[in-house]
Motif scaffolding. Structure first.
Motif, PDB file in Angstrom:
ATOM      1  N   ARG A 152     -11.171  16.078 -16.480  1.00 33.86           N
ATOM      2  CA  ARG A 152     -10.435  14.828 -16.235  1.00 33.86           C
ATOM      3  C   ARG A 152      -9.132  14.976 -15.481  1.00 33.86           C
ATOM      4  O   ARG A 152      -8.734  14.053 -14.776  1.00 33.86           O
ATOM      5  CB  ARG A 152     -10.051  14.186 -17.589  1.00 33.86           C
ATOM      6  N   TYR A 153      -8.433  16.090 -15.674  1.00 32.13           N
ATOM      7  CA  TYR A 153      -7.057  16.193 -15.199  1.00 32.13           C
ATOM      8  C   TYR A 153      -7.012  17.177 -14.035  1.00 32.13           C
ATOM      9  O   TYR A 153      -7.174  18.380 -14.236  1.00 32.13           O
ATOM     10  CB  TYR A 153      -6.144  16.645 -16.342  1.00 32.13           C
ATOM     11  N   LEU A 174      -0.274  17.575  -9.428  1.00 33.36           N
ATOM     12  CA  LEU A 174      -1.121  16.972 -10.448  1.00 33.36           C
ATOM     13  C   LEU A 174      -1.582  15.693  -9.766  1.00 33.36           C
ATOM     14  O   LEU A 174      -0.808  14.739  -9.641  1.00 33.36           O
ATOM     15  CB  LEU A 174      -0.353  16.708 -11.744  1.00 33.36           C
ATOM     16  N   GLN A 177      -0.148  12.026  -9.274  1.00 33.70           N
ATOM     17  CA  GLN A 177       0.874  11.806 -10.304  1.00 33.70           C
ATOM     18  C   GLN A 177       2.180  12.550 -10.019  1.00 33.70           C
ATOM     19  O   GLN A 177       3.234  11.933  -9.986  1.00 33.70           O
ATOM     20  CB  GLN A 177       0.303  12.181 -11.682  1.00 33.70           C
ATOM     21  N   PHE A 229       0.735  14.925 -17.648  1.00 28.75           N
ATOM     22  CA  PHE A 229      -0.214  14.029 -17.002  1.00 28.75           C
ATOM     23  C   PHE A 229      -0.021  12.634 -17.607  1.00 28.75           C
ATOM     24  O   PHE A 229       0.104  12.487 -18.820  1.00 28.75           O
ATOM     25  CB  PHE A 229      -1.650  14.498 -17.266  1.00 28.75           C
ATOM     26  N   SER A 232      -5.944  10.464 -17.196  1.00 33.96           N
ATOM     27  CA  SER A 232      -7.011  11.072 -16.397  1.00 33.96           C
ATOM     28  C   SER A 232      -6.755  10.802 -14.912  1.00 33.96           C
ATOM     29  O   SER A 232      -6.248   9.727 -14.551  1.00 33.96           O
ATOM     30  CB  SER A 232      -8.370  10.471 -16.771  1.00 33.96           C
ATOM     31  N   THR A 233      -7.107  11.762 -14.078  1.00 33.84           N
ATOM     32  CA  THR A 233      -6.872  11.634 -12.638  1.00 33.84           C
ATOM     33  C   THR A 233      -7.600  10.419 -12.075  1.00 33.84           C
ATOM     34  O   THR A 233      -8.775  10.173 -12.393  1.00 33.84           O
ATOM     35  CB  THR A 233      -7.344  12.919 -11.932  1.00 33.84           C
ATOM     36  N   TYR A 241      -5.010   7.150 -20.347  1.00 38.59           N
ATOM     37  CA  TYR A 241      -5.741   8.030 -21.265  1.00 38.59           C
ATOM     38  C   TYR A 241      -6.846   7.280 -21.984  1.00 38.59           C
ATOM     39  O   TYR A 241      -6.702   6.088 -22.301  1.00 38.59           O
ATOM     40  CB  TYR A 241      -4.791   8.605 -22.319  1.00 38.59           C
TER      41      TYR A 241
END
Ligand code: MG
Length: 272
Positions: A152-153, A174, A177, A229, A232-233, A241
């Motif tokens: 996810r990240y 990241l 973000q 984070f 999630s990306t 989240y």
């Protein structure tokens, strides 16, 4: 006479063993320096059950480091040694990964993103990657890949050497973000390293208690310190989240048909 000598030797050896055992069991970390009154007057350490200099405090587990800093230490899981893809499957469908394996590395061949069979939470990850030596495309379409923790990240991989793109999409960002603290990219085609400490998010049921966090070095240069984070990306959207359990490490096939290379990937499970 020989029998007597044997008896004496055995007795002496037993006494020696007993003394050694009693020292190692009763005073596990004591050296000649610390006497029987060692703990008298020692204060309790902040936020700890132990006293300052407490001889009863468990010693750190011994880990044998690699010969070089980039080599896997003794407690690492070797995820890619460059000879096979045994630890990897496709993200979609879960079939065995079939990227090209050659000369100690793997090469993206436009067959889809791959992920580890193992699932991770807190983890230290080492990975080496290289863009094509003759870069094609601009901005995000130049050597784009990425490492997704827990599926996810994303920590972005892209060729950021003389290649302008949005800051939060640069190499070692990241993705979407946080930009890295600096751009530590090597020239296109050169091998580069990421050393990433990823702390998994904590959930209490559906509620986020602590976000995921990253500390990271790019080619030995600090690029994130305990950075969080936001979720999630995501692309062109705010991250958020949703609760989840342990997840795999993924390597992205961004779909640009660029032969990205990867080698020497290892991970250490952590409890942070
Ligand atoms: Mg990417």
């Amino acid at each position: 006479m020989t029998k007597l000598r044997l008896c004496v030797t055995t007795a002496l050896a037993s006494v020696f063993l007993l003394v050694a055992l009693s020292h190692s069991v009763l005073k596990p970390h004591a050296t000649a320096q610390e006497g029987p009154n060692w703990h008298n007057g020692l204060p309790r350490q902040h936020e700890s059950q132990w006293l300052v200099h407490d001889l009863r405090r468990p010693l750190p587990e011994v880990v044998t480091p690699g010969v070089r800093a980039q080599d896997a230490p003794s407690d690492a899981i070797m995820l890619l040694d460059g000879t096979n893809l045994d630890h990897w499957v496709y993200r979609k469908g879960g079939a065995p990964a079939a990227w090209l394996v050659k000369d100690g590395f793997i090469e993206l061949n436009h067959t889809g993103s791959i992920q580890t069979k193992e699932k991770f939470e807190d983890v230290q990850l080492h990975i080496e990657w290289a863009n094509p030596a003759e870069p094609k495309g601009v901005s995000q379409v130049r050597g784009n890949s990425g490492i997704f923790f827990m599926g996810r990240y994303e920590v972005q991989i892209v060729d950021s050497f003389n290649n302008r793109t949005y800051a939060d999409g640069s190499a070692a960002s990241l993705y979407g973000q946080h930009p890295p603290l600096v751009n530590a990219c090597r020239q296109s085609g050169e091998w580069q390293t990421y050393d990433i400490i990823f702390r998994a998010p904590r959930f209490d049921g559906d509620k986020l208690v602590e976000p995921a966090r990253v500390t990271m070095f790019h080619n030995g240069v600090l690029v994130h310190f305990n950075q969080k984070f936001f979720g999630s990306t995501s692309y062109r959207a705010l991250a958020k989240y949703s609760p989840h359990g342990p997840g795999p490490v993924q390597i992205q096939d961004h779909g640009d048909r660029q032969p990205m290379r990867f080698r020497n990937i290892w991970a250490r499970r952590l409890k942070l």
